[in-house]
Design a protein around this motif. Structure first.
Motif, PDB file in Angstrom:
ATOM      1  N   ARG A 297     -10.815  30.707  26.481  1.00 10.35           N
ATOM      2  CA  ARG A 297     -11.701  29.873  25.658  1.00 10.35           C
ATOM      3  C   ARG A 297     -12.557  30.722  24.727  1.00 10.35           C
ATOM      4  NH1 ARG A 297     -13.708  24.619  28.840  1.00 10.35           N
ATOM      5  NH2 ARG A 297     -11.791  24.262  29.966  1.00 10.35           N
ATOM      6  N   ILE A 298     -13.075  31.820  25.243  1.00 12.92           N
ATOM      7  CA  ILE A 298     -13.877  32.713  24.395  1.00 12.92           C
ATOM      8  C   ILE A 298     -13.016  33.287  23.280  1.00 12.92           C
ATOM      9  CG2 ILE A 298     -15.128  34.905  24.348  1.00 12.92           C
ATOM     10  CD1 ILE A 298     -16.114  34.214  27.196  1.00 12.92           C
ATOM     11  N   GLY A 299     -11.797  33.701  23.625  1.00 13.32           N
ATOM     12  CA  GLY A 299     -10.903  34.256  22.606  1.00 13.32           C
ATOM     13  C   GLY A 299     -10.538  33.246  21.534  1.00 13.32           C
ATOM     14  N   ILE A 300     -10.243  32.029  21.942  1.00 10.54           N
ATOM     15  CA  ILE A 300      -9.911  30.980  20.970  1.00 10.54           C
ATOM     16  C   ILE A 300     -11.128  30.646  20.114  1.00 10.54           C
ATOM     17  CG2 ILE A 300      -9.225  28.556  20.740  1.00 10.54           C
ATOM     18  CD1 ILE A 300      -7.447  29.006  23.219  1.00 10.54           C
ATOM     19  N   PHE A 301     -12.305  30.598  20.733  1.00 10.18           N
ATOM     20  CA  PHE A 301     -13.530  30.337  19.972  1.00 10.18           C
ATOM     21  C   PHE A 301     -13.774  31.424  18.939  1.00 10.18           C
ATOM     22  CE2 PHE A 301     -18.123  31.110  19.545  1.00 10.18           C
ATOM     23  CZ  PHE A 301     -18.468  29.960  18.862  1.00 10.18           C
ATOM     24  N   VAL A 302     -13.602  32.675  19.323  1.00  6.37           N
ATOM     25  CA  VAL A 302     -13.786  33.779  18.374  1.00  6.37           C
ATOM     26  C   VAL A 302     -12.761  33.678  17.248  1.00  6.37           C
ATOM     27  CG1 VAL A 302     -13.624  36.290  18.120  1.00  6.37           C
ATOM     28  CG2 VAL A 302     -14.911  35.329  20.010  1.00  6.37           C
ATOM     29  N   GLY A 303     -11.507  33.350  17.581  1.00 12.47           N
ATOM     30  CA  GLY A 303     -10.489  33.176  16.548  1.00 12.47           C
ATOM     31  C   GLY A 303     -10.818  32.043  15.590  1.00 12.47           C
ATOM     32  N   LEU A 304     -11.266  30.904  16.118  1.00 10.55           N
ATOM     33  CA  LEU A 304     -11.669  29.786  15.265  1.00 10.55           C
ATOM     34  C   LEU A 304     -12.843  30.163  14.365  1.00 10.55           C
ATOM     35  CD1 LEU A 304     -11.484  26.770  17.741  1.00 10.55           C
ATOM     36  CD2 LEU A 304     -10.056  27.135  15.720  1.00 10.55           C
ATOM     37  N   SER A 305     -13.787  30.906  14.927  1.00 12.74           N
ATOM     38  CA  SER A 305     -14.956  31.317  14.139  1.00 12.74           C
ATOM     39  C   SER A 305     -14.559  32.266  13.016  1.00 12.74           C
ATOM     40  CB  SER A 305     -15.994  31.975  15.044  1.00 12.74           C
ATOM     41  OG  SER A 305     -16.443  31.063  16.008  1.00 12.74           O
ATOM     42  N   ILE A 306     -13.635  33.163  13.299  1.00 12.54           N
ATOM     43  CA  ILE A 306     -13.162  34.088  12.262  1.00 12.54           C
ATOM     44  C   ILE A 306     -12.458  33.306  11.154  1.00 12.54           C
ATOM     45  CG2 ILE A 306     -11.499  35.938  11.796  1.00 12.54           C
ATOM     46  CD1 ILE A 306     -12.205  37.033  14.610  1.00 12.54           C
ATOM     47  N   ILE A 307     -11.627  32.343  11.517  1.00 12.81           N
ATOM     48  CA  ILE A 307     -10.936  31.530  10.512  1.00 12.81           C
ATOM     49  C   ILE A 307     -11.935  30.724   9.680  1.00 12.81           C
ATOM     50  CG2 ILE A 307      -9.378  29.552  10.218  1.00 12.81           C
ATOM     51  CD1 ILE A 307      -7.834  30.658  12.656  1.00 12.81           C
ATOM     52  N   TYR A 308     -12.932  30.149  10.348  1.00 14.11           N
ATOM     53  CA  TYR A 308     -13.931  29.334   9.649  1.00 14.11           C
ATOM     54  C   TYR A 308     -14.741  30.169   8.653  1.00 14.11           C
ATOM     55  CZ  TYR A 308     -17.995  26.313   8.989  1.00 14.11           C
ATOM     56  OH  TYR A 308     -19.001  25.552   8.453  1.00 14.11           O
ATOM     57  N   VAL A 309     -15.230  31.307   9.098  1.00 16.97           N
ATOM     58  CA  VAL A 309     -16.037  32.153   8.206  1.00 16.97           C
ATOM     59  C   VAL A 309     -15.171  32.733   7.092  1.00 16.97           C
ATOM     60  CG1 VAL A 309     -17.456  34.236   8.116  1.00 16.97           C
ATOM     61  CG2 VAL A 309     -17.762  32.620   9.973  1.00 16.97           C
ATOM     62  N   SER A 310     -13.918  33.077   7.387  1.00 20.81           N
ATOM     63  CA  SER A 310     -13.048  33.604   6.335  1.00 20.81           C
ATOM     64  C   SER A 310     -12.697  32.526   5.312  1.00 20.81           C
ATOM     65  CB  SER A 310     -11.800  34.232   6.928  1.00 20.81           C
ATOM     66  OG  SER A 310     -11.019  33.268   7.583  1.00 20.81           O
ATOM     67  N   PHE A 311     -12.651  31.259   5.740  1.00 21.50           N
ATOM     68  CA  PHE A 311     -12.447  30.176   4.778  1.00 21.50           C
ATOM     69  C   PHE A 311     -13.589  30.157   3.762  1.00 21.50           C
ATOM     70  CE2 PHE A 311     -13.687  25.840   3.586  1.00 21.50           C
ATOM     71  CZ  PHE A 311     -12.582  25.475   2.843  1.00 21.50           C
ATOM     72  N   TRP A 312     -14.827  30.218   4.251  1.00 17.45           N
ATOM     73  CA  TRP A 312     -15.959  30.195   3.332  1.00 17.45           C
ATOM     74  C   TRP A 312     -16.034  31.469   2.501  1.00 17.45           C
ATOM     75  CZ3 TRP A 312     -17.653  25.811   1.956  1.00 17.45           C
ATOM     76  CH2 TRP A 312     -17.650  24.746   2.832  1.00 17.45           C
ATOM     77  N   MET A 313     -15.584  32.594   3.058  1.00 11.97           N
ATOM     78  CA  MET A 313     -15.538  33.828   2.272  1.00 11.97           C
ATOM     79  C   MET A 313     -14.511  33.700   1.147  1.00 11.97           C
ATOM     80  SD  MET A 313     -14.713  37.712   3.392  1.00 11.97           S
ATOM     81  CE  MET A 313     -13.041  37.270   3.777  1.00 11.97           C
ATOM     82  N   SER A 314     -13.373  33.067   1.429  1.00 10.44           N
ATOM     83  CA  SER A 314     -12.369  32.890   0.378  1.00 10.44           C
ATOM     84  C   SER A 314     -12.879  31.948  -0.713  1.00 10.44           C
ATOM     85  CB  SER A 314     -11.064  32.367   0.969  1.00 10.44           C
ATOM     86  OG  SER A 314     -11.222  31.074   1.485  1.00 10.44           O
ATOM     87  N   ILE A 315     -13.645  30.938  -0.332  1.00  9.67           N
ATOM     88  CA  ILE A 315     -14.256  30.059  -1.340  1.00  9.67           C
ATOM     89  C   ILE A 315     -15.227  30.857  -2.203  1.00  9.67           C
ATOM     90  CG2 ILE A 315     -15.817  28.073  -1.660  1.00  9.67           C
ATOM     91  CD1 ILE A 315     -13.061  27.192  -0.840  1.00  9.67           C
ATOM     92  N   SER A 316     -16.011  31.723  -1.581  1.00  9.87           N
ATOM     93  CA  SER A 316     -16.966  32.521  -2.366  1.00  9.87           C
ATOM     94  C   SER A 316     -16.245  33.504  -3.283  1.00  9.87           C
ATOM     95  CB  SER A 316     -17.936  33.246  -1.444  1.00  9.87           C
ATOM     96  OG  SER A 316     -17.265  34.238  -0.700  1.00  9.87           O
TER      97      SER A 316
END
Length: 169
Positions: free
Chosen positions: A66-85
């Motif tokens: 669960r921690i690993g999946i949460f970290v992976g989801l968080s990385i994807i989420y933040v990288s999405f906003w980084m790509s928008i920026s």
């Protein structure tokens, strides 16, 4: 990412070499993604280590997943906003304007999208004076599907599902 280098003149020097524009943009994204991933994995390890030290109980295999999946989801989420920026940095000339445009998009999805999805759900499935349970459920499902346009809502639903599956509605 891009407009600051273009304003300072370093981007024209880089692109005068046999380097493709796409390689520069992809390199900036991958460098940011690597930094984000290292930061999130490091934070997760520090927090997990602190929890292990304070609680004295090692996590189960399911909790580690669960921690690993949460970290992976968080990385994807933040990288999405980084790509928008980065996208705004490419299309908007001024650095401050591109930063404000990115924040405006995030604010729209975080604060205004729930309001808009509620209004649209009310327009699509009007409840009336004496709504039945089936109609209320249909309106709630419509609201939920409309709100899933927002990446903020998708991330919230995904993290609740991963971290607290008993609370999933």
């Amino acid at each position: 990412a891009i407009n600051r280098e273009q304003a300072s003149g370093t981007l024209s020097r880089v692109l005068s070499q046999p380097v493709y524009r796409d390689a520069v943009i992809n390199g900036k994204f991958l460098a940011g993604l690597t930094t984000i991933a290292i930061m999130f994995v490091g934070m997760a390890l520090v927090i997990a280590g602190s929890g292990l030290r304070l609680l004295g109980t090692p996590p189960t295999v399911e909790e580690i997943w669960r921690i690993g999946i949460f970290v992976g989801l968080s990385i994807i989420y933040v990288s999405f906003w980084m790509s928008i920026s980065i996208l705004f940095s490419i299309f908007i000339q001024r650095t401050s304007t591109s930063a404000l445009a990115g924040m405006a998009i995030w604010l729209f999805f975080a604060f205004f999208m729930p309001i808009i999805s509620g209004v649209l759900a009310d327009a699509i499935v009007p409840l009336g004076q004496q709504p039945s349970i089936e109609l209320a459920v249909k309106r709630e499902n419509t609201d939920r599907w409309i709100s899933r346009v927002s990446p903020v809502n998708l991330y919230s639903e995904a993290t609740v599902t991963v971290l607290a599956p008993a609370n999933v509605r």
